[in-house]
Design an enzyme around this catalytic site. Structure first.
Site, PDB file in Angstrom:
ATOM      1  N   ARG A 116       0.741  -0.885   0.154  1.00  0.00           N
ATOM      2  CA  ARG A 116      -0.281  -0.137  -0.060  1.00  0.00           C
ATOM      3  C   ARG A 116       0.552   1.112  -0.264  1.00  0.00           C
ATOM      4  NH1 ARG A 116      -5.055   0.854   3.980  1.00  0.00           N
ATOM      5  NH2 ARG A 116      -3.241   0.889   5.649  1.00  0.00           N
ATOM      6  N   ASP A 120      -4.467   2.944  14.096  1.00  0.00           N
ATOM      7  CA  ASP A 120      -3.208   3.708  12.939  1.00  0.00           C
ATOM      8  C   ASP A 120      -4.190   5.388  12.354  1.00  0.00           C
ATOM      9  OD1 ASP A 120      -5.682   2.888  11.010  1.00  0.00           O
ATOM     10  OD2 ASP A 120      -4.429   2.601   9.979  1.00  0.00           O
TER      11      ASP A 120
END
Length: 546
Positions: free
Chosen positions: A176, A465
């Site tokens: 990613r 996160d």
């Protein structure tokens, strides 16, 4: 002081320069080669202009949403949605079975742990789970470079050895890159007109990884696979598709070798799922329900629209509330109609090996979450910890059996309307004093860890996160500006939040070298100021990250 190094790409149409402003640490020269940097400069010369147009479109749209415009399915692309004949490329080699995917950053320890796990896929994350220090970004590229060549290893400061133990059945790597909005300040792009700008984080991450590893991945029986974050519409997907097509041609790789899975984690993208797949159809493998960023996107885009868009405590925004159900069921139906995988989101609950009761609670919640996803038709889902893989896999095994996926489950019963996607009041719940405190505590603690270089942080038995931190600070901003009153009768004000900041600081066990002071400054900037920053990481990265 680092001496800048410059690399220039001269093409048939334009000339571009990429300058390295960051330090050259051990082995960085293996990634930052003249050839790789020329390729990254080439990508910037061809595609950075379109990237800037996309970011400008995002800003214009946010103003419209803030001023009262509701999203709807596009009329000009209705023919794409209604044409049932087209299909996407689908799974590449090694992506046929994605029932459990483990996510995490790309430091050497986490790389080894992910590749030794029983997951089918490892989402190697240079975005939300990575604090974008220069060492983390290029160090992550070195980790991936070594892992793909079976030479990754790590020795902890305590002397513990981490080595690859699995054979050829390791998880397939899907990388990613950073989103379109993020920059890499340690690389400066200079265009043909001499204008300097920070390089695109997306193009840097993709370009370095693809240049060094695409052919090696293909020779290993897999391919260069990517998760695409933060897209807000089909034109952004078109840009990625153009980049993929150009990169394949440039390196002499067959068209369609790249596979992309798009995270549907913004509310605008939820209205363009078909169109996003269509633009990427030669490279598309699937879509993912990025639940936490999706909630953040709703708050961000509608934060000034009054009580209709006030969400309750984060803990009460479950995947079973109607507007979240509409979003996930539409994703499954859209994917399966087009031959694409539908991948579920990450449950934030994580086990605690020192607390059996907390672990039992986490496993029960993860099991229920994954059972719902598998029953709804998802082909796989995310976990953030290796200990959760057996629990998640058991739920998908129960539904899939020996089948690699359930794309044949078309969900013809799903008919989602724009009103259902925007039915935010369907999230029954309230804002509580404790919910406000949790947002302050989580926001501060995550930002402090992020400033120290850690982008995935266990807090109160949840894996936090950047996406979950965005929810925390965005809810604070919205609740203050909308005059929200908690169920205990407390008016949420800047003064009330400042008192909670003081309370968190009193409870915080400080350590040498911590970055608590800077974290408080960042939190105040993104949660308590009159202007709302679109991403908490942008200003913090510019000011505090080396």
């Amino acid at each position: 002081m680092t001496t800048p190094t410059t690399f220039t790409f001269t093409g048939p149409i334009s000339t571009a320069t990429l300058r390295i402003d960051g330090a050259r640490h051990e082995r960085f020269d293996e990634i930052l080669t003249p050839e790789a940097l020329a390729f990254v400069a080439e990508l910037h010369a061809r595609f950075s202009g379109t990237r800037h147009e996309i970011l400008a479109d995002r800003m214009r749209n946010r103003v419209l949403y803030s001023n009262g415009r509701d999203l709807s399915f596009r009329e000009d692309t209705r023919h794409i949605r209604e044409d049932r004949s087209w299909q996407v490329a689908g799974a590449g080699p090694g992506l046929e079975d994605r029932r459990v995917e483990i996510t995490g950053p790309t430091d050497r320890k986490m790389t080894v742990n992910a590749l030794n796990s029983d997951a089918k896929v490892w989402l190697a994350d240079l975005e939300d789970a990575t604090s974008p220090t220069w060492e983390n970004i290029i160090g992550g590229q070195i980790s991936l470079f070594d892992a793909i060549r079976d030479r990754i290893g790590f020795t902890s400061p305590e002397g513990k050895e981490y080595r690859l133990t699995r054979g050829t059945d390791r998880p397939t790597i899907v990388m990613r890159p950073r989103g379109w909005h993020l920059v890499e300040k340690h690389l400066t792009f200079v265009n043909q007109q001499g204008v300097e700008m920070s390089a695109s984080g997306s193009l840097v991450d993709f370009g370095l990884y693809f240049f060094h590893n695409a052919k090696e991945l293909i020779s290993n029986g897999a391919g260069p696979y990517f998760y695409l974050p933060k897209l807000e519409g089909h034109l952004e997907a078109r840009l990625w598709n153009d980049i993929f097509t150009y990169a394949e041609e440039r390196l002499g790789i067959s068209h369609g070798t790249i596979r992309a899975t798009v995270l549907i984690e913004t509310i605008p993208a939820a209205f363009e799922m078909d169109e996003i797949l269509y633009e990427l159809r030669d490279h598309a493998a699937g879509l993912n329900a990025g639940r936490w960023d999706y909630i953040f996107s709703i708050i961000k885009n509608f934060r000034q629209r009054g009580q209709r868009f006030i969400l309750p405590d984060r803990s009460e925004i479950t995947m079973t509330v109607p507007f979240m159900r509409a979003y996930t069921e539409l994703l499954v139906a859209t994917c399966h109609q087009r031959g694409a995988h539908a991948i579920g989101g990450m449950s934030a609950f994580i086990p605690n090996r020192r607390d059996p009761e907390a672990t039992e609670n986490a496993l029960a919640k993860v099991s229920a979450d994954k059972r719902r996803e598998a029953t709804d038709g998802f082909d796989g889902s995310w976990v953030a910890h290796p200990d959760l893989i057996p629990t998640a896999r058991a739920e998908f095994d129960a539904v899939l059996g020996n089948r690699p996926n359930q794309i044949e489950k078309k969900r013809e019963d799903v008919h989602v309307t724009a009103a259902q996607l925007l039915d935010i009041p369907s999230a029954q719940g309230t804002v509580s004093d404790h919910g406000v405190y949790d947002n302050v505590s989580i926001g501060l603690r995550y930002i402090e860890a992020w400033l120290r270089g850690n982008g995935a942080v266990a807090i109160n038995n949840l894996m936090e996160d950047a996406a979950t931190a965005e929810i925390s600070r965005s809810q604070i901003w919205q609740w203050i500006h909308q005059g929200t009153i908690t169920r205990e009768g407390t008016l949420i004000t800047t003064a009330f939040v400042e008192d909670l900041i003081d309370r968190v600081l009193l409870e915080w066990e400080r350590t040498p070298g911590d970055r608590v002071t800077e974290a408080v400054d960042v939190f105040r900037d993104v949660a308590l100021q009159p202007e709302y920053p679109t991403f908490l990481t942008l200003g913090a990265y510019a000011r505090y990250i080396d």
